[in-house]
Write a protein that holds these residues in place. Structure first.
Motif, short mmCIF file in Angstrom:
data_model
loop_
_atom_site.label_atom_id
_atom_site.label_comp_id
_atom_site.label_asym_id
_atom_site.label_seq_id
_atom_site.Cartn_x
_atom_site.Cartn_y
_atom_site.Cartn_z
N GLU A 92 -37.95 -10.90 70.44
CA GLU A 92 -37.45 -11.11 69.25
C GLU A 92 -36.49 -11.99 68.96
O GLU A 92 -36.31 -13.03 68.19
CB GLU A 92 -37.02 -9.84 68.67
CG GLU A 92 -37.24 -9.46 67.03
CD GLU A 92 -36.90 -8.25 66.67
OE1 GLU A 92 -37.46 -7.23 66.76
OE2 GLU A 92 -35.56 -7.85 66.32
N GLY A 93 -35.48 -11.86 70.12
CA GLY A 93 -34.38 -13.12 70.15
C GLY A 93 -35.00 -14.38 70.27
O GLY A 93 -34.62 -15.34 69.46
N PHE A 94 -36.08 -14.48 71.02
CA PHE A 94 -36.55 -15.84 71.45
C PHE A 94 -37.32 -16.39 69.99
O PHE A 94 -37.17 -17.59 69.70
CB PHE A 94 -37.55 -15.54 72.50
CG PHE A 94 -38.49 -16.69 72.72
CD1 PHE A 94 -37.93 -18.12 73.19
CD2 PHE A 94 -39.76 -16.83 72.49
CE1 PHE A 94 -38.89 -19.19 73.27
CE2 PHE A 94 -40.68 -17.85 72.35
CZ PHE A 94 -40.27 -19.05 72.87
N LEU A 95 -38.09 -15.47 69.51
CA LEU A 95 -38.86 -16.04 68.31
C LEU A 95 -37.91 -16.23 67.25
O LEU A 95 -38.25 -17.36 66.32
CB LEU A 95 -39.72 -15.09 67.79
CG LEU A 95 -41.03 -14.99 68.95
CD1 LEU A 95 -41.95 -13.79 68.49
CD2 LEU A 95 -41.77 -16.31 68.97
N HIS A 96 -36.80 -15.64 66.89
CA HIS A 96 -36.01 -15.71 65.87
C HIS A 96 -34.99 -17.26 66.36
O HIS A 96 -34.98 -17.98 65.42
CB HIS A 96 -34.86 -14.87 66.03
CG HIS A 96 -35.40 -13.64 65.27
ND1 HIS A 96 -34.44 -12.58 65.32
CD2 HIS A 96 -36.42 -13.49 64.64
CE1 HIS A 96 -35.16 -11.44 64.57
NE2 HIS A 96 -36.54 -12.15 63.97
N LYS A 97 -35.10 -17.66 67.33
CA LYS A 97 -34.28 -18.88 67.76
C LYS A 97 -35.45 -19.95 67.43
O LYS A 97 -34.74 -21.10 67.08
CB LYS A 97 -34.08 -18.82 69.22
CG LYS A 97 -33.50 -20.23 69.82
CD LYS A 97 -31.92 -20.26 69.38
CE LYS A 97 -31.24 -21.39 69.81
NZ LYS A 97 -30.22 -21.82 69.11
N VAL A 98 -36.68 -19.88 67.91
CA VAL A 98 -37.67 -20.83 67.85
C VAL A 98 -37.83 -21.20 66.23
O VAL A 98 -38.05 -22.18 65.52
CB VAL A 98 -38.86 -20.58 68.54
CG1 VAL A 98 -39.74 -21.62 68.22
CG2 VAL A 98 -38.43 -20.64 69.92
N PHE A 99 -38.26 -20.00 65.58
CA PHE A 99 -38.73 -20.04 63.98
C PHE A 99 -37.62 -19.71 63.05
O PHE A 99 -38.03 -19.38 61.96
CB PHE A 99 -40.20 -19.03 63.99
CG PHE A 99 -41.26 -19.75 64.75
CD1 PHE A 99 -41.92 -20.56 64.15
CD2 PHE A 99 -41.47 -18.96 66.06
CE1 PHE A 99 -43.15 -21.42 64.81
CE2 PHE A 99 -42.77 -19.76 66.87
CZ PHE A 99 -43.22 -20.84 66.25
N GLY A 100 -36.55 -19.01 63.44
CA GLY A 100 -35.46 -18.86 62.38
C GLY A 100 -35.30 -17.49 62.39
O GLY A 100 -36.14 -16.62 62.64
N PRO A 101 -33.95 -17.12 62.09
CA PRO A 101 -33.63 -15.75 62.30
C PRO A 101 -34.17 -14.68 61.14
O PRO A 101 -34.37 -13.54 61.58
CB PRO A 101 -32.19 -15.81 62.14
CG PRO A 101 -32.11 -17.09 61.24
CD PRO A 101 -32.95 -18.11 61.82
#
Lengths: 353, 693
Positions: free
Chosen positions: A244-253
């Motif tokens: 979840e942290g990773f995807l928030h970093k790549v695609f926005g929080p």
């Protein structure tokens, strides 16, 4: 001001070019110049006058040299300016430089992913692109004739073994997951040799993978990033937290992330990781086939059968693995609808990045 | 797999909408990929059933998962047991018991073959199965309902009142239901009568024993076949059927008879007839495993505070038997869940019904550790960066290529690049080898761009290449290739150097960026490069690459004909320089030069020599050690290279700038005058040249 100084200043005023200045300088401070001439008078003077006279000439010399130096700077600037003004620039002409080339979108996304994981202390590992049947399938709990091999139509290497999918066969790896096996095997061997406990393990393994498939959304060669975390007390909740942290970093929080049950032979429980559709924000569109969700990676807890194959004690260690397709992420980020664009080498496409 | 929403509703009482059911299925492991509303209001859900979930290849199987999530009772259809109404005298003999673990045959006499009722036809159609007649349709209906494949034989067409299940001893000819005459290899599992094969077990029935309009007596087959055997038959014959699909994924051995009985009930209801024989041959019993599970393990592994009661409840709703012993469990999975073998498999069952959404996301806590990180990643990223700012765009090409490359580029027989790895099943017939070098791909990229009228093409690729080693794993090496093309079109500013020097100017910073200084250049022996405009790069006697201008002939072979082809290329291995790219950060990589503390003395030399001398030769003469034992020469740089006016034909003028400096003292003009004069004398005597006037 001495008479000599006054005379010099008068002459200096008449000077308008560096050439004339050089001439003036040589006339006053040169080998046979005025100053030298003054000094030559010394022997003719009475001894008690000599000191004062010498001092005076020296003051004159310093004065003249300083004025010359000052005025020279002024003249040089003036001359440069007048020269440039005769050849004015066109400030709107392009500057002379090499236009930077384009970065490949796959490279951009790979680097971005690597940066995020490296920032969390992950290392980067690699494995061969031509893999043995053992590392690509068997060690990952994909036995011969298992229906899971339906999911992966594999390129086999000629002369590597008599039958497809048999022991001794070599394949173009169908995923980056074999790197999991290679790294864990290496760790176990090192730990056995050194008698040290297994250190925590966290790495990503980026690289090319191959499958017999070719159309608008499938390419026979594409890129994946595999990730593995193994330590004591690693849980499924940790897998969720990290991804979840990773995807928030790549695609926005604010992008919603969900995990849902799936199946991979080398993870148990397994999960498909979805994120809220980037384009319709969950409303349903062509990209997410109306579901509001986009499948973005596969993940799961390392299957105990895999740990057994590499010699990890499942009583002590647990871990999770995840894998994602880079082209898929790049396509979402840049709105690319044909995977073949990545491999055509078309500069009109590549120079945008 | 296609599932009817209304059909599903027959087995559970629920009020959830089709969308809500789709969401429940997706979030418990049966992904709904699409849905379609029919004219009658029913909704057909398309499920993606993962290979481990053979139990969900049926309506009841799917209903079981839904009931577990909704905590509602599953209503199973009633099964009537039939006793033999008379001894039909029919026998089932299983020869290969390891391939056929159970075979149940039921004989029905006096059926009336006709079209099946509308409701059944509709359900078959909406599940993607074409209705044929009531008998065949019932077998398919039960297949959809229970997931157990059934087959109906015309009993009168079976010879010798018996069924023999055996593997073919030699290649065997069989004509299947689809009318195709096939020869199956030895080892294929067959259903035979006294005369020979009547069906390919688990895949397709034979044409000779098919049910027709005139059939009155039938044998219903419900069996359990070993999955790998069915998979092989299906693969070898290219036949994929609803049956083989399920057998390959393992069916429920305990459900074999139930499914047959369900079909019989429907037959008697819809086709008439009476049961005259029930045979259940079950030689290879299935032992269900017993798996220990602890609450602590479930909690720790999932990271949730789930209670023992919740765990027990979830497993029981999925038809698992659970024995509880103070917080720990002994769990017996049902016979249709052969995928459940270990504790982890049980934890997954608990997790998916508990709901992945109900597990909180928590970042892992890991102790710090020094990782053995190689510099490779960093170096490659620097390399890409510098190429980018030198104007080059990165391309990525497929690893596959064609042997035509060797002809197009005149690669001689025996060249290392011909040691290729071949792909057995390429997508394109000619593109069946893996690349050993990258230049052909870049040339194709160039051609492609020229076809779009590109005037300037500056591209590079970094990729693994593969060399056959003859013992399993190929040698995988890392290569960089660069291509620079200019159409010679009009430009605002003129290029400061010729193309050869521009491409060499790309190579040099790359080599020094890789801390590679001990390389040597020799005239290239590559046939695809222009003779006097190319060089090979050597390190320690090994050739690592080449660079120069592509020959006009090669350009023409790639159909890139230009009045003045201006294509410069270079390619080199970047994994094996004198500071390998994999170098681990263990020792300082080089010692910094600290000579700058004392003043330098600078001198120039301008000399006219024969054309045959290269500037590198003169630099080597200048740097000759025996003239300069103290290593006072700090650097030598060429600053002029001139031919033309005032220089005789066949000669050229070269000018060098030399910086002298001592490590631990201030140099004297007089000593450098002497040393410099000595160097000049040496150059003149060795080259026969003269100082330029």
């Amino acid at each position: 001001m001495t008479a000599l100084q006054e005379l010099f200043l008068k002459e200096l005023e008449a000077v308008t070019s560096t050439t004339a200045l050089r001439e003036l300088r040589s006339r006053y401070t040169g080998k046979n110049g005025v100053i030298t001439g003054e000094l030559k008078k010394l022997p003719t003077l009475a001894p008690h006058e000599r000191a004062a006279f010498g001092k005076q000439v020296n003051t004159d010399k310093v004065f003249i040299e300083e004025r010359l130096k000052e005025y020279e700077q002024v003249l040089i600037s003036k001359e440069i300016k007048s020269k440039l003004s005769k050849d004015p620039v066109d400030i709107t002409l392009p500057g002379y430089y090499k236009k930077p080339g384009g970065r490949h979108p796959v490279t951009i996304v790979l680097a971005e992913i690597a940066d995020i994981f490296v920032s969390m202390g992950f290392s980067i590992e690699e494995g061969p692109e031509v893999e043995s049947d053992y590392y690509n399938f068997s060690a990952l709990n994909i036995p011969r004739n298992h229906p899971a091999r339906d999911m992966q139509d594999t390129f086999y290497i000629e002369n590597s073994a008599d039958g497809q999918s048999g022991e001794g066969a070599f394949v173009l790896r169908t995923h980056t997951s074999p790197v999991q096996i290679r790294v864990m095997e290496k760790r176990v061997n090192e730990s056995r040799t050194n008698g040290t406990p297994l250190p925590p393990l966290r790495f990503i393994a980026p690289g090319k993978v191959y499958r017999c498939d070719s159309d608008v959304s499938h390419s026979p060669m594409f890129h994946q990033v595999e990730g593995l975390v193994v330590d004591k007390n690693i849980s499924f909740a940790n897998l969720k937290g990290l991804l979840e942290g990773f995807l928030h970093k790549v695609f926005g929080p604010s992008v919603p992330v969900r995990l849902r049950p799936s199946f991979f032979p080398f993870t148990e429980p397994s999960a498909e990781v979805d994120m809220g559709c980037y384009f319709c924000k969950g409303g349903g569109c062509r990209v997410c086939k109306g579901t509001g969700w986009i499948e973005i990676m596969g993940a799961g807890m390392v299957d105990p059968r895999v740990f057994k194959n590499v010699g990890y004690d499942t009583g002590q260690y647990s871990g999770f693995a995840f894998g994602m397709g880079i082209e898929r992420i790049a396509s979402l980020k840049y709105g690319i609808d044909d995977i073949r664009l990545y491999y055509e080498g078309d500069l009109r496409f590549l120079r945008q990045f | 797999m296609l599932i009817s929403y209304n059909w599903l509703k027959e087995y559970i009482d629920f009020k959830e909408s089709p969308e809500a059911i789709a969401d429940i299925l997706t979030m418990s492991g049966l992904e709904v990929e699409s849905n379609k509303t029919l004219d009658d209001g029913d909704v057909i859900l398309e499920l993606n059933v993962t290979p481990n979930r053979a139990d969900c290849l049926s309506v009841i199987g799917v209903a079981r998962d839904v009931s577990a999530v909704l905590k509602k009772k599953l209503k199973r259809p009633e099964i009537n047991d039939f006793k033999n109404d008379g001894d039909a005298g029919f026998k089932v003999e299983i020869i290969d018991k390891h391939l056929c673990h159970r075979y149940c045959g039921i004989i029905i006499n006096g059926v009336n073959v006709a079209p099946s009722p509308d409701w059944m036809q509709k359900r078959l159609n909406s599940s993607g199965i074409r209705p044929i007649n009531n008998v065949v349709d019932i077998t398919n209906y039960v297949l959809l309902e229970f997931g157990q494949p059934l087959h109906a034989f015309d009993l009168k067409k079976l010879k010798g009142d018996k069924i023999i299940v055996r593997a073919a001893e030699e290649p065997q000819a069989v004509t299947t239901l689809d009318g195709a005459a096939r020869t199956v290899p030895a080892g294929t599992l067959l259903i035979c009568d006294a005369d020979g094969p009547v069906a390919l077990a688990g895949v397709m029935g034979g044409q000779g024993s098919a049910v027709s309009d005139t059939t009155t007596d039938i044998l219903i087959e419900s069996a359990w076949f070993e999955s790998a055997s069915i998979r092989v038959t299906s693969k070898r014959t290219g036949l994929r059927s609803e049956s083989s699909f399920r057998f390959e994924r393992q069916t429920d051995i305990d459900g074999v008879k139930n499914a047959a009985l369900r079909a019989v009930s429907l037959m008697i209801e819809l086709c008439g007839g009476r049961v005259s024989g029930v045979i259940d041959n079950y030689p290879t019993r299935y032992e269900t495993p017993q798996i220990a599970l602890t609450r602590e393990k479930v909690q720790g592994f999932l990271g949730v505070q789930i209670t023992g009661d919740e765990i027990e409840d979830i497993l029981k709703r999925l038809d698992f038997k659970v024995e509880r012993q103070t917080g720990d469990f002994i769990v017996t999975p049902p016979s249709f869940r052969r995928d459940i073998e270990l504790e982890a498999d049980l934890i997954e069952e608990v997790a998916r019904i508990y709901g992945y959404n109900n597990i909180p996301p928590v970042m892992p806590e890991l102790s710090l550790a020094i990782n053995n990180v190689s510099d490779k990643h960093k170096k490659l990223s620097e390399l890409r960066h510098s190429l980018r700012y030198a104007g080059f765009t990165e391309t990525i090409n497929y690893s596959f290529t064609t042997r035509e490359d060797f002809t197009l580029l005149d690669i001689p027989a025996g060249d290392e690049r011909r040691k290729v790895v071949t792909v057995k099943n390429p997508l394109q017939k000619d593109y069946d080898i893996l690349r050993t070098f990258l230049l052909p791909s870049l040339l194709r990229n160039l051609k492609y761009n020229i076809s779009f009228s590109a005037k300037e093409v500056n591209i590079y690729e970094i990729s693994t290449v593969f060399f056959e080693t003859g013992n399993g794993f190929p040698a995988e090496r890392l290569k960089l290739a660069v291509l620079s093309y200019s159409s010679g079109g009009k430009k605002l500013y003129t290029e400061p150097a010729a193309h050869f020097y521009r491409i060499k100017g790309q190579l040099e910073p790359i080599l020094s960026g890789l801390r590679c200084v001990k390389y040597e250049l020799r005239p290239s022996n590559e046939d695809f490069l222009e003779n006097d405009q190319s060089a090979d790069v050597f390190i320690g006697g090994e050739k690592i690459g080449f660079f120069g201008l592509l020959s006009a002939e090669t350009a023409a072979r790639f159909e890139m004909i230009d009045d003045k082809p201006d294509i410069a290329v270079f390619e080199m291995f970047i994994d094996k320089t004198d500071a390998p790219i994999e170098h681990e950060r263990t020792i300082p990589m080089f010692s910094a030069n600290l000579m700058f503390k004392y003043p330098s003395i600078e001198r120039d030399i301008a000399i006219v020599v024969d054309d045959a001398y290269q500037s590198g030769d003169i630099i080597n003469l200048i740097k000759t050690e025996h003239l300069d034992p103290e290593r006072l020469i700090e650097s030598v740089e060429i600053f002029d290279h001139y031919k033309g006016k005032n220089i005789p034909e066949g000669k050229k003028s070269l000018a060098f700038h030399i910086v002298y400096r001592a490590r631990e003292r201030t140099l004297l003009e007089s000593e450098i005058d002497a040393l410099h004069a000595e160097i000049v004398r040496r150059i003149i005597s060795k080259t026969g040249g003269a100082l330029r006037a």
